[in-house]
Write an enzyme that holds these catalytic residues in place. Structure first.
Site, PDB file in Angstrom:
ATOM      1  N   MET A 104      16.695  -5.775  12.232  1.00 35.47           N
ATOM      2  CA  MET A 104      15.869  -6.953  12.507  1.00 35.47           C
ATOM      3  C   MET A 104      14.850  -7.160  11.392  1.00 35.47           C
ATOM      4  SD  MET A 104      15.218  -6.557  16.600  1.00 35.47           S
ATOM      5  CE  MET A 104      14.295  -8.090  16.672  1.00 35.47           C
ATOM      6  N   ASP A 120      12.372  -0.238   0.600  1.00 38.80           N
ATOM      7  CA  ASP A 120      11.656   1.030   0.769  1.00 38.80           C
ATOM      8  C   ASP A 120      10.471   1.176  -0.179  1.00 38.80           C
ATOM      9  OD1 ASP A 120      13.557   1.645   2.644  1.00 38.80           O
ATOM     10  OD2 ASP A 120      14.656   3.062   1.385  1.00 38.80           O
ATOM     11  N   GLY A 148      22.075  -4.010   0.461  1.00 37.38           N
ATOM     12  CA  GLY A 148      21.605  -4.440   1.776  1.00 37.38           C
ATOM     13  C   GLY A 148      20.707  -5.654   1.691  1.00 37.38           C
TER      14      GLY A 148
END
Length: 490
Positions: A384, A231, A109
């Site tokens: 976003m 994360d 990602g």
């Protein structure tokens, strides 16, 4: 009231550990860094920056820092005998810069800071070491496959200088693995000497496989990882790039939810944030905003009954509430037991816990006439946040990370990655880094801070409310007395 357990059940089989806790069965050998044999070339930095050599900024010493400086048990000082090697520029190099081809790939990602890392690697390789060539393979590991190897592009200082202000990744990304033998064939075809793998634990496990195939063939290629996890759940790492940007952007979403909540009688704002297994973003954003009243993370199981009681506790004191929830929270609830399969990286697809909580709250409020004007607003800013450019702090962090990675890779370090540990950049073997996952300690400082700024349902709610009203009444009386005193002087 149901008592929440201290730890949630996750789908991952990777062992998890608290940030400042010991990891079981660690051995010094697990921190030993592989290095390609021979350092026969003098770094061009020696001539360029002679003052750095004199100041021992550039050296060949193997310096370590303590793995865990925290005191344990009855001892007032740390008893840890484990160390991590410090990253630094080296005087002696394994690779001849003039004949070295550097390559990189971004996988998984998108995350704030990816372009800063691409830029940092390229500029360090080109401007500091004057390497032969820097190559970017497009769209993740697919760019190293037979089908994708033709899409490789050469990176120059002019191409990458403007990337700082762009989100996403200039090289593109993809998920899923490729044939290891084919990828190594691509490295050989392009004459690659150093491959930088920029990605999360799946990417770095792929890097280990590439490194092992390189070793099996007897190739002189270094494989060096730069960890990417928004994360902040990488083990043996204090902070990962993109995390601080994510927290800052998450606070903006929390402020929006708060604005919605206070604009209605018994308004509820729900914000879902990233955090599949670790709730660092949700916890840090809760503390930073000081506007969230309930924080839900995967590490702390909370039943629906407890959640609703916390909402009622807040509504006894005020007419608004903001709930921050990490995406991995509540996946063991009956509402989330649907099997959604897995993505291309093998990660279990998660139920949208934000929507689940929204429905639970709406159903609960609709049963009480007191809340007939209530409203529930749900915000999911995840994509976003992921796609925005890095903050100034993260950009500087990426520059340090990528530059030091180039320094160590040129010296022949391989099958390792670079992390920040107690404010020092260190090297960690990839196998060791991906063997555990860092999680929020519910007995640690971060969670203590969360508890201090959120609703605490452990005490007598009525008494807490009475104490709050008493404090407000005292403030009003003090203000009234001040006004009366000023009027008496007129």
């Amino acid at each position: 009231m149901d008592e929440p357990s201290n730890m949630s059940t996750t789908s991952s089989k990777i062992p998890q550990y608290d940030f400042y806790s010991d990891v079981d069965n660690l051995h010094p050998d697990q921190f030993r860094i592989q290095c390609l044999p021979g350092r026969n070339f003098i770094s061009p930095l020696v001539e360029q920056k002679k003052d750095f050599v004199k100041a021992h900024v550039i050296h060949d010493k193997d310096l370590d820092i303590m793995y865990d400086p925290m005191p344990k048990g009855k001892c007032n000082i740390s008893q840890s005998c484990l160390t991590l090697p410090l990253a630094c520029p080296r005087v002696s190099l394994h690779f001849d810069p003039s004949k070295t081809t550097v390559a990189m790939v971004t996988c998984g990602g998108v995350c704030p800071g990816l372009n800063d890392v691409i830029r940092g690697i390229t500029l360090a390789a080109v401007c500091s070491y004057h390497v032969k060539k820097v190559i970017g393979f497009k769209y993740g590991y697919w760019g190293l496959s037979k089908a994708g190897r033709h899409t490789a592009i050469e990176l120059t200082s002019n191409i990458v200088r403007g990337l700082r202000h762009l989100g996403g990744t200039f090289l593109g990304t993809s998920r899923g693995g490729q044939n290891i033998s084919d990828m190594v064939d691509t490295l050989v075809e392009y004459g690659v000497n150093i491959l930088f793998t920029i990605g999360g634990d799946g990417t770095q496990k792929g890097a280990v496989a590439i490194s092992e195939e390189v070793n099996r063939r007897g190739l002189d290629i270094a494989v060096f990882g730069i960890p990417k996890t928004i994360d902040n759940d990488l083990s043996f790492s204090q902070r990962t790039f993109g995390y601080e940007t994510a927290v800052s952007e998450a606070v903006i979403a929390i402020r929006a939810a708060h604005a919605e909540a206070i604009s209605h009688e018994y308004g509820v704002g729900i914000v879902k944030l990233m955090g599949r297994n670790s709730g660092f973003i949700a916890a840090s954003a809760t503390v930073a905003s000081a506007l969230s009243h309930i924080c839900l993370i995967p590490e702390k199981n909370v039943s629906k009954k407890v959640l609703l009681s916390l909402i009622e506790a807040r509504f006894m004191m005020a007419k608004d509430i903001v709930i921050v929830v990490a995406e991995g929270f509540g996946q063991d609830w009956p509402d989330c037991n649907e099997d959604l399969g897995s993505d291309a990286s093998g990660n279990k697809r998660l139920t949208d816990i934000g929507l689940v909580i929204k429905k639970i709250v709406q159903d609960h409020l609709s049963k009480n006439p007191k809340y007939h004007q209530s409203t529930v607003k749900y915000i999911d800013p995840s994509y976003m946040i992921r796609a925005c450019p890095a903050s100034t702090s993260d950009a500087a962090f990426c520059s340090n990370l990528s530059t030091l990675a180039v320094h160590e890779a040129m010296a022949g370090r391989t099958a390792c990655l670079i992390t920040l540990w107690y404010s020092n950049f260190v090297l960690v073997p990839i196998k060791t880094a991906v063997s555990h996952r860092k999680i929020v300690s519910t007995g640690g400082a971060l969670w203590r801070q969360v508890r201090e700024v959120t609703v605490d349902g452990s005490g007598d709610i009525a008494m807490v409310h009475q104490q709050e009203l008493s404090r407000e009444l005292k403030a009003i009386n003090a203000h009234r007395n001040s006004i009366m005193e000023q009027l008496s002087k007129l």
